[in-house]
Design a protein around this motif. Structure first.
Motif, PDB file in Angstrom:
ATOM      1  N   LEU A   1      -3.681   0.899  -3.045  1.00  0.00           N
ATOM      2  CA  LEU A   1      -4.926   0.407  -2.457  1.00  0.00           C
ATOM      3  C   LEU A   1      -5.516  -0.717  -3.302  1.00  0.00           C
ATOM      4  O   LEU A   1      -5.949  -1.743  -2.758  1.00  0.00           O
ATOM      5  N   ALA A   2      -5.541  -0.550  -4.619  1.00  0.00           N
ATOM      6  CA  ALA A   2      -6.068  -1.603  -5.492  1.00  0.00           C
ATOM      7  C   ALA A   2      -5.263  -2.888  -5.335  1.00  0.00           C
ATOM      8  O   ALA A   2      -5.831  -3.991  -5.283  1.00  0.00           O
ATOM      9  N   ALA A   3      -3.947  -2.750  -5.244  1.00  0.00           N
ATOM     10  CA  ALA A   3      -3.104  -3.937  -5.055  1.00  0.00           C
ATOM     11  C   ALA A   3      -3.400  -4.590  -3.710  1.00  0.00           C
ATOM     12  O   ALA A   3      -3.424  -5.836  -3.596  1.00  0.00           O
TER      13      ALA A   3
ATOM     14  N   PRO B   1      -6.058  -9.085   5.398  1.00  0.00           N
ATOM     15  CA  PRO B   1      -6.171  -7.689   5.846  1.00  0.00           C
ATOM     16  C   PRO B   1      -5.940  -6.727   4.683  1.00  0.00           C
ATOM     17  O   PRO B   1      -5.398  -7.094   3.639  1.00  0.00           O
ATOM     18  N   LEU B   2      -6.353  -5.485   4.896  1.00  0.00           N
ATOM     19  CA  LEU B   2      -6.205  -4.463   3.861  1.00  0.00           C
ATOM     20  C   LEU B   2      -4.957  -3.610   4.085  1.00  0.00           C
ATOM     21  O   LEU B   2      -4.789  -2.562   3.459  1.00  0.00           O
ATOM     22  N   ASP B   3      -4.079  -4.063   4.939  1.00  0.00           N
ATOM     23  CA  ASP B   3      -2.758  -3.454   5.108  1.00  0.00           C
ATOM     24  C   ASP B   3      -2.811  -1.954   5.384  1.00  0.00           C
ATOM     25  O   ASP B   3      -2.113  -1.152   4.769  1.00  0.00           O
ATOM     26  N   GLY B   4      -3.686  -1.540   6.317  1.00  0.00           N
ATOM     27  CA  GLY B   4      -3.698  -0.153   6.747  1.00  0.00           C
ATOM     28  C   GLY B   4      -4.456   0.807   5.876  1.00  0.00           C
ATOM     29  O   GLY B   4      -4.500   2.010   6.170  1.00  0.00           O
ATOM     30  N   PHE B   5      -5.065   0.312   4.804  1.00  0.00           N
ATOM     31  CA  PHE B   5      -5.795   1.191   3.892  1.00  0.00           C
ATOM     32  C   PHE B   5      -7.277   1.324   4.242  1.00  0.00           C
ATOM     33  O   PHE B   5      -7.976   2.152   3.668  1.00  0.00           O
ATOM     34  N   ALA B   6      -7.769   0.497   5.131  1.00  0.00           N
ATOM     35  CA  ALA B   6      -9.217   0.385   5.327  1.00  0.00           C
ATOM     36  C   ALA B   6      -9.850   1.712   5.761  1.00  0.00           C
ATOM     37  O   ALA B   6     -10.889   2.113   5.236  1.00  0.00           O
TER      38      ALA B   6
END
Length: 376
Positions: free
Chosen positions: A215-217, A234-239
């Motif tokens: 998530l940090a990455a 985008p946050l790549d599915g982590f949002a």
């Protein structure tokens, strides 16, 4: 509509004219700071000073030693800017002028706490620590804030309380000599820069099924174009998982704080939260789910622009107080208060809050007085 204004104890203590001046504005209520963060404040009418420098976050009354003895995290007493029981002295003077006094309690905003206890602070995805922002996911921080809420809210003579920053704090602090405007950060960027990665939050993300390092990455990756002048990625599915953890944590603090205040308060004591209807928001007006917070507290204080989402979930006795800045030099517009208040009422506001009578010029206060008389 019932109107109230925010005031600091140092606006009143030492100025015998202040209570009557405030009463003459036409407000029914004064929300008086009892626990407040560091600040530098103008006092344009005080006979003894013009600038008050509150050097650190402090309680503006003597803290109860039986409550705090032996605890590593405890409130700091004020210095010369609010000595002794400044809150109590100001409260008594305001009540004698016929004003109803409610306490104003700032919770998760404390630079000195972060400086002296670095492990309590929010840590962003780059590893930078925000000493002004206690992480509410830490059990010791949450316990401290709940007890502070009780002690600072339920002061002698107070008819209610307004809890500010009862949730997540983040990047947008306006820290001393703030120099963070070189790159424009919108809501999404501010949110990503405010996500916490302290050990407690890393564990929490894991509970939501997310690898905190991944998530940090992802946060750093989403922000990388911003530093080069581009748009956030985008946050790549982590949002969803990140927001779920933060919402759950903020709700736990709010539920605990309100329940503890109610348990300590007399009957009829009113508990309001300074709130924003968007759960991802950080700061003085913490992000909430309107339905949840209004089922929990007696109401909210919210910027006038965000009244409607709360009004949609309000019961007949719910307080939805629209907060208006009335200091022209700080971006307020007291000259349009009549129209602005009518608009807020049409959107469901039940009360007005005016920020901030102690800071306002004489001409700003004259405009407020005229507006409140016109509004009846």
């Amino acid at each position: 509509m019932r109107a109230g204004t925010f005031v600091y104890p140092w606006d009143v203590v030492g100025d015998p004219a202040a209570p009557d001046l405030l009463a003459d504005l036409g407000v029914a209520q004064v929300t008086l700071a009892s626990a407040y963060h560091s600040t530098r404040a103008l006092t344009p009418r005080h006979p003894g000073h013009r600038i008050v420098t509150a050097e650190h976050a402090a309680v503006l009354y003597p803290p109860d030693e039986t409550r705090w003895s032996g605890r590593a995290l405890r409130p700091y007493e004020a210095g010369e800017w609010a000595p002794g029981d400044a809150y109590g002295e100001a409260s008594g003077a305001l009540a004698a002028a016929g004003l109803e006094v409610h306490s104003w309690v700032v919770l998760a905003h404390n630079s000195r706490l972060g400086a002296e206890h670095p492990g309590t602070s929010v840590v962003n995805a780059y590893g930078d620590r925000y000493p002004w922002a206690p992480c509410i996911a830490r059990p010791d921080v949450r316990a401290h804030l709940v007890d502070l809420a009780v002690e600072a809210a339920v002061r002698p003579g107070a008819a209610g309380t307004e809890l500010e920053s009862c949730g997540w704090y983040g990047l947008a602090h306006l820290h001393a000599h703030d120099k963070t405007a070189g790159v424009g950060l919108g809501d999404r960027e501010q949110y990503l820069m405010s996500l916490c990665f302290c050990p407690s939050c890393q564990e929490g993300y894991g509970e939501e099924g997310v690898d905190p390092d991944a998530l940090a990455a992802a946060v750093r990756g989403a922000l990388a174009p911003v530093w080069a002048g581009g748009a956030v990625g985008p946050l790549d599915g982590f949002a969803d998982a990140a927001l779920a953890w933060r919402t759950r944590t903020a709700r736990a603090l709010q539920e605990s704080a309100v329940a503890a205040v109610r348990a300590a308060a007399p009957p009829g004591f009113r508990v309001l939260l300074h709130a924003d209807p968007h759960p991802y928001r950080c700061g003085a007006n913490v992000g909430t789910d309107p339905a949840h917070v209004l089922a929990l507290a007696d109401g909210v204080v919210t910027p006038a622009a965000t009244v409607a989402p709360f009004a949609a979930h309000a019961a007949p006795d719910t307080v939805v107080a629209a907060n208006f800045p009335v200091v022209t030099g700080m971006g307020g517009s007291p000259s349009t208060l009549i129209e602005d208040a009518k608009r807020a009422a049409s959107e469901g506001a039940t009360e007005l809050r005016l920020y901030h009578a102690g800071l306002a010029s004489n001409s700003d206060l004259a405009a407020v007085r005229e507006a409140l008389r016109a509004l009846g």
